[in-house]
Motif scaffolding. Structure first.
Motif, PDB file in Angstrom:
ATOM      1  N   ASN A   1      43.018  97.200  43.812  1.00  0.00           N
ATOM      2  CA  ASN A   1      44.083  97.495  42.844  1.00  0.00           C
ATOM      3  C   ASN A   1      43.510  97.849  41.474  1.00  0.00           C
ATOM      4  O   ASN A   1      43.952  97.347  40.429  1.00  0.00           O
ATOM      5  N   ASN A   2      42.497  98.731  41.522  1.00  0.00           N
ATOM      6  CA  ASN A   2      41.922  99.329  40.307  1.00  0.00           C
ATOM      7  C   ASN A   2      41.187  98.335  39.423  1.00  0.00           C
ATOM      8  O   ASN A   2      40.977  98.590  38.230  1.00  0.00           O
ATOM      9  N   SER A   3      40.819  97.200  39.967  1.00  0.00           N
ATOM     10  CA  SER A   3      39.992  96.250  39.218  1.00  0.00           C
ATOM     11  C   SER A   3      38.949  95.721  40.189  1.00  0.00           C
ATOM     12  O   SER A   3      39.300  95.091  41.197  1.00  0.00           O
ATOM     13  N   PRO A   4      37.664  95.971  39.941  1.00  0.00           N
ATOM     14  CA  PRO A   4      36.631  95.628  40.928  1.00  0.00           C
ATOM     15  C   PRO A   4      36.660  94.135  41.295  1.00  0.00           C
ATOM     16  O   PRO A   4      36.903  93.268  40.451  1.00  0.00           O
ATOM     17  N   ILE A   5      36.398  93.882  42.567  1.00  0.00           N
ATOM     18  CA  ILE A   5      36.338  92.509  43.059  1.00  0.00           C
ATOM     19  C   ILE A   5      35.029  91.888  42.596  1.00  0.00           C
ATOM     20  O   ILE A   5      33.942  92.460  42.803  1.00  0.00           O
ATOM     21  N   THR A   6      35.115  90.724  41.971  1.00  0.00           N
ATOM     22  CA  THR A   6      33.921  90.053  41.435  1.00  0.00           C
ATOM     23  C   THR A   6      33.342  89.042  42.411  1.00  0.00           C
ATOM     24  O   THR A   6      32.133  88.815  42.426  1.00  0.00           O
TER      25      THR A   6
END
Length: 1304
Positions: free
Chosen positions: A673-678
């Motif tokens: 959802n447009n935010s990289p998985i950390t």
């Protein structure tokens, strides 16, 4: 080495093997079904398959059905005996036999009675091969008799006594179930004090007043007939000890009260069983029930021990508040002596029950059917045990073998019949009867002589198809006599299959636990016996599993667009899959917009109703798989902005590299959802121990999609994964498949192990159990070990179930023990546990502290010393020493049983302590006791000491009464705590001037026996402050203060200036101070005489207290004020003062507020409007009186003398000329008195007897000339000011003006 299936029989010494009847095994519902043609060909002796119980109790309201079912070939015929003789069924029209069986139906519902058919029945099933017989079936109709009529007298007894309410139910069949209820059919509550015995009686260890009732009813329920019988109600009345006895007890001496228990308290005695010992006999396999019920006050507690052993852990149960001990599945090992112990605070009693376990016969080896071929040897073995040892007897076809037809092939050897070279005529049914005085066993076993070569019952060339990595079962049902042996071969030239790779079942089935591709082939089953051989080939094919290699994916589409779902299936090429699509687990809508084309589903012109879950289901004849995806339909948007949100959940979790203590987990990330998985968070669930509860396992970076996970033994793992980005954490993924790790021994032991005794003769070992996750395997238990610390004893150990406590009984009192608790499970033991130290139970200390002596430090403090007791006598953990001390002052005035004793406890091993807060000048008694964890030891001998005198408390009260011009009288009450012998009182006082400054202090000593003192020669109209305290030889006590004012000097009124026209009061005065008090408020009113322009104030405080006066300023020139926020039921002192240019004056009063009321009731007399109304009425009356007086004395046309002449006063007497006065009034002389007969003494005071004839007689006050309308002043303006008089001493009732001028 070939794998053979052999019958599970022991070989005889001669090497002959008896065969098991395989046909019988199949009839008993084995896995392989029987071939119907085979059954038609084989003959078989009868076998009893179903029969009624030995003790058969029937309902007399229903038909009697006596069962007897048997099978055999040819079908057997049935006959019955009744009470040992032939039962001719045809002669009794009420008796019929069920078709095709031997079951009897006796029709007693239409006519006849069940009692007619009471007796012993036996069924015989017979065919050409032999006869089988049933057990002796004793048929008895159930009985539920009524209670016999009896007159039950009411029971009256005193509180604390014991009571037994007998039930004595009627003897029924089967025995009734007993319970007690009231007449509302509510069960009576039971407890340690009140309980029902095994015989049905209701036992009260001691009765209480609440036990009084008139409806103690015993009920007997007969389950067989579903009836309940009721005993007559029993009335019980419990009375308390009368008040007269309480009064007598209250006057007992100290020793009688504290040294002896109440006569109602008593040690336990047994209500049942009687005596010190009894015997109990029980049969093996039954439930052993031992009962002890005791009475006593306080209520005794029951507990049980086995004298020569320990109670079985898993079979021991306590019922009826521990009054009943039950041991299930009792065996001979449970014989022995059991002891019940009843204990309360006053004593302990024991009862020993000697238990003997007898046994009805039970099988060690029941006779088994034999199938032999002609010429074979075999044996029937019948072994049974019991107590006493059962006797074995044999029958042949229902006839005692001694009189049965002779068979040369058999030989009887006790419990064994040996057959040699049997022939077909040797077929028969044999009965083994094992009996003793407690019962019997009857076993039927036939010998069937058959000669049958092997037969394979499974169809030839059967094809088995199995998915790879799944088990494969190849059937080979067989039959033969002698019993054939079975071998399996693979291929045409293969060797016999070995047991290390395959599993061969007794029914001939071959199992391949994990079928692989190389397991494909032809398998041959071979059955052999001495009469021949049979074989059968079956074929096995291994197929690849069906998989979906391209799954449909989650889709979000706009309304009106087209969406497609892909589903690619990989399958075994020999299997034809069928792929169907489902929507929300149902069929697809019959709509042309839905198109299924090979590997995909297309939905055109999507509408809102098309949203949902779409499933691809692939089926073959051997397996099926499915995959799903969700379609979300949204409204069309021009160009949607990027959505920033938490990640979508990961999916497609897979477990690989599954080892005992590790596994690899892989997953597919969801949309970020447009935010990289950390990072990814992995959690696990233990479905075995904590289903539904997820725990944190580990975390891995957001770039990683696999994780190597460490596992614990014996956990049924499921995993789930959550993704996290800068906006937060995703929802959890779907759970992975479950993975059960292998069990292992525990790797840790219980924590918090403690050993503390709850009783003087036990050791209670407790620990914190391991949880299910820590158990590491099934069957978690604990090995509890203990031994005395200071002895040479070996460790004593016991293994207990998964509990947290174990009690060691019979230990010496307060002995240190070494303790360890080790965990174990079905796999093994945990590491060696740590050893901790505990102690067995404490008991009360035995010795009192010695050499107790007291040193008095001062009048309120004493120091106590004592010698410590020997540590061995403490019999527990020394917690300290406890001092009881009390004062016996005024003991003659109080009942000594109510003396309040104070307690001080000194921790540890201290041998001295301080007693603070003592009362001075008092006699004290004390004793010392040692304290441990169990309680207190005996008291030391009482020691008496005396405290010296101390300073007294303040006098209880001080009040000033009878104020005069130059004197005040003080009254007081002695101190409430003199703390010694009073020697004198000290009174100090000093005047207070108008500016509240204190004058010189006067010190006065007053004898101790005085409670009243008059001070004379004081200044008039002066406020004094008094300080008053008492003294003993120890010094002065606290003081009490008070203030008072002497009365006004009436000669202090100066004459007015000549011709001034009016008279002014030089000294102002406040009079007629009145208080109307309510619950929390008070209305203060007063009258003021004096110059104008003064400031009024009200001071008040709690009477008798030392707190400062609280001051309230009165606004304006009002003569009333309201006090609020007072405390109900409290005495207050109030003072009204006026401050002006001429100094200050004040007046005091004491009042008490009303008591606090639960509901507020308004008193009209305290209402402001009512007080104002009354004041207005009084003012009107006063004005009317003044007007009347003015008119009466007005001198416009005649002087006052004429008015006097017109109204002569008979009491006025002429005065002598030398008195300087005249017997009449004169208008011309301004300096004459107002009335004839008045005289002014040289001291300028007016005596009481001379003031009787004054304006008071007319309702006026002395200063009545100051009326507001000025009329009185104008009439007497030329006269001399009259002298003041003490209106408060007048014998007349005071007028409103009098009341305002009176001094309070």
């Amino acid at each position: 080495m070939q794998l053979e299936i052999m019958p599970k029989k022991k070989r005889l010494s001669a090497g002959r093997v008896p065969l098991i009847l395989f046909l019988c095994q199949m009839i008993s519902a084995l896995d392989v079904p029987l071939d119907s043609k085979l059954l038609e060909d084989l003959v078989q002796p009868p076998t009893i398959t179903q029969q009624s119980p030995k003790d058969y109790i029937v309902d007399p309201r229903e038909n009697i059905v006596i069962q007897c079912e048997a099978q055999g070939k040819p079908p057997p015929s049935f006959s019955w005996t009744q009470n040992g003789t032939h039962f001719d069924i045809d002669k009794d029209p009420l008796v019929t036999m069920k078709a095709g069986s031997g079951t009897l139906i006796i029709n007693i519902m239409s006519e006849g009675k069940a009692e007619t058919y009471e007796g012993v029945y036996q069924c015989t099933a017979r065919n050409e091969r032999g006869a089988a017989i049933s057990n002796n079936i004793v048929v008895r109709p159930s009985r539920s008799p009524l209670w016999t009529k009896e007159k039950l007298e009411p029971i009256t007894l005193r509180s604390g006594q014991s009571l037994v309410l007998p039930c004595r139910p009627p003897i029924g069949l089967p025995p009734a179930i007993i319970f007690w209820m009231d007449n509302s059919f509510q069960r009576l509550p039971q407890s340690e004090r009140v309980s029902q015995g095994l015989n049905g009686d209701l036992y009260f260890s001691n009765v209480l007043p609440e036990d009084s009732r008139e409806d103690y009813i015993c009920y007997a329920r007969f389950n067989h007939t579903q009836t309940i019988q009721q005993k007559q109600p029993i009335s019980v009345k419990v009375i308390l000890v009368d008040e007269l006895n309480d009064t007598i007890a209250a006057n007992l001496s100290d020793t009688e009260v504290y040294g002896a228990k109440s006569s109602r308290e008593r040690p336990p005695t047994f209500l049942t069983p009687q005596g010190n010992a009894s015997n109990k006999e029980e049969l093996r396999g039954n439930v052993l029930s031992l009962e002890c019920i005791a009475e006593g006050l306080p209520t005794p507690i029951i507990y049980w021990i086995k004298e020569d052993g320990t109670l079985p852990i898993n079979r021991t149960f306590y019922r009826n508040f521990q009054k009943t001990l039950q041991i299930t599945q009792v065996s001979e090992a449970d014989s022995g002596k059991y002891q019940c112990i009843a204990k309360n605070a006053l004593g302990v009693i024991h009862h020993t029950i000697s238990v003997t376990v007898k046994a009805a016969p039970y099988w060690i080896m029941a006779p088994q059917n034999l199938v032999l071929s002609p010429g074979e040897d075999g044996a029937l073995i019948c072994r049974a045990n019991g107590n006493p040892k059962p006797r074995i007897s044999w029958l042949s076809n229902g006839v005692p073998i001694e009189i049965a037809p002779d068979d040369p092939s058999r030989k009887i050897n006790g419990d064994t019949i040996i057959f040699s070279s049997v022939q077909e005529r040797s077929s028969a049914v044999y009965q083994c009867n094992a009996s003793n005085e407690y019962g019997y066993l009857l076993g039927n076993a036939f010998v069937n002589v058959l000669a049958e070569p092997p037969r394979i019952l499974t169809s030839e060339n059967t094809l088995y198809q199995v998915i790879a990595n799944r088990p494969a079962l190849l059937d080979c049902a067989f039959f033969g006599s002698p019993l054939p042996t079975i071998e399996w071969f693979k291929g045409t030239k293969g060797s016999a299959l070995r047991e290390d790779t395959y599993v061969l079942h007794e029914n001939g089935t071959l199992e391949i636990p994990v079928a692989q591709k190389d397991s494909t082939g032809t398998y041959t089953c071979v059955a052999r016996n001495k009469l021949g051989m049979a074989k059968n080939e079956v074929h096995l094919e291994i197929k690849d599993p069906t998989r979906i290699i391209k799954q449909p994916e989650y889709a979000v589409v706009q309304r009106g667009s087209t969406v497609s779902f892909e589903c690619k299936v990989k399958h075994d090429h020999t299997l034809i899959p069928t792929v169907i699509w489902l929507k929300d687990n149902g069929e697809l809508p019959s709509d042309g917009r839905f198109t299924v084309d090979k590997d995909q589903l297309v939905v055109a012109d999507v509408s809102d109703n098309d949203g949902g879950t779409y499933t691809c289901l692939a089926n073959t004849t051997l397996d099926n798989v499915s995959a799903s995806a969700v379609l979300s339909v949204v409204a069309p948007t021009p160009t949607p902005a990027p959505i920033y949100d938490v990640p979508n959940p990961p999916f497609d979790l897979e477990l690989t590299d599954q080892l005992d203590k590790s596994v690899q987990l892989s997953w597919t990330p969801g949309d970020d959802n447009n935010s990289p998985i950390t990072k990814f968070i992995i959690e696990y669930e233990d479905a075995m121990h904590e289903a539904g509860l997820w725990h944190h396992q580990t975390e891995v970076p957001g770039t990683q999609t696999t994780a190597q996970l460490k596992l614990s033994p014996y956990v049924n793992y499921s995993f789930r994964v959550m993704a996290e980005n800068s906006l937060g954490r995703s929802l959890p993924s779907e759970a992975s498949e479950q993975y059960l790790t292998k069990a292992a021994e525990p790797d840790k032991n219980p924590m918090t192990v403690e050993g503390l005794g709850s009783e003087p003769d036990n050791l209670v070992i407790t620990w914190q159990p391991l949880n299910g996750f820590e158990s590491n395997g099934p069957g978690l238990q604990y090995k509890v070990s203990w031994r005395q610390k200071d002895g040479d004893d070996e460790w004593t150990s016991v293994v207990v179930a998964n509990v947290s406590k174990y009690i060691v009984s019979g230990t010496p009192t307060f002995v240190p023990y070494l303790i360890k608790v080790q965990a174990l499970n079905d796999v093994g033991f945990a590491p060696e546990p740590a050893v901790i130290m505990g102690h067995s139970g404490e008991d009360l200390p035995m010795v009192a502290p010695g050499n107790v002596h007291v040193t008095v430090v001062n009048s309120t403090l004493a120091e106590v010393h004592w010698d410590p007791v020997p540590l061995k006598s403490v019999r527990g953990h020394l917690q300290g020493y406890r001092i009881y001390y009390w004062t016996d002052q005024n003991s003659s005035k109080r009942n000594r049983r109510h003396i309040e004793k104070k307690i001080l406890t000194f921790q540890g091993s201290k041998t001295h302590g301080m007693l603070p807060g003592l009362e001075p000048f008092s006699h004290y008694t004390l004793n010392v006791r040692v304290v441990n964890g169990k309680g207190e030891g005996p008291a030391s001998p009482d020691r008496v000491f005396h405290t010296p005198e101390g300073v007294p408390s303040a006098p209880s009260s001080l009040k000033i009464v009878n104020p005069t011009l130059d004197s005040l009288t003080l009254e007081w009450d002695p101190p409430s705590h003199p703390n010694g012998i009073l020697t004198e009182y000290t009174l100090k006082y000093q005047p207070i001037n108008s500016t509240h400054e204190l004058g010189p202090l006067v010190d006065l000593k007053i004898p101790a026996n005085k409670t009243r003192w008059t001070l004379k020669n004081l200044n008039f109209s002066t406020r004094y402050k008094f300080y008053f305290y008492a003294q003993t030889s120890a010094g002065s006590g606290s003081q009490i203060t008070e203030e008072a004012v002497t009365t006004v000097d009436e000669a202090g009124i100066l004459p007015p200036d000549v011709g001034a026209g009016k008279v002014q009061a030089v000294n102002p005065r406040i009079s007629k101070l009145t208080v109307a008090a309510a619950e929390t408020c008070a209305n203060i009113s007063w009258e003021y005489e004096g110059p104008e322009h003064v400031n009024f104030y009200v001071e008040y405080g709690v009477a008798g207290s030392k707190e400062e006066w609280r001051k309230e300023i009165v606004n304006g020139s009002r003569s009333f004020f309201g006090l609020k926020g007072l405390m109900p039921g409290t005495a207050y002192k109030v003072r009204v003062g006026a401050e002006g240019d001429s100094g200050f004056v004040s007046s005091e009063d004491v009042f008490e507020t009303g008591p606090a009321m639960a509901s507020r009731q308004v008193d009209i007399a305290t209402q402001g409007w009512f007080i104002g109304l009354m004041c207005a009425v009084a003012l009107l009356i006063l004005i009317l009186l003044i007007v009347c007086f003015i008119r009466r004395n007005k001198g416009g046309k005649y002087p006052v003398k004429e008015k006097e002449d017109a109204h002569p006063d008979p009491e006025i007497q002429p005065m002598k000329e030398d008195d300087g006065t005249f017997g009449e009034y004169s208008d011309a002389e301004d300096h004459k008195p107002l009335k004839k007969g008045s005289r002014t003494p040289s001291d300028r005071t007016v005596k009481k007897e001379d003031s009787d004839d004054s304006l008071v007689d007319y309702g006026e006050g002395v200063n009545g000339q100051f009326n507001e309308d000025g009329s009185f002043i104008g009439q007497y303006s030329g006269k001399k000011e009259k002298e003041p008089a003490e209106g408060n001493e007048s014998s007349e009732a005071p007028s409103p003006v009098n009341a305002m001028n009176s001094f309070v």
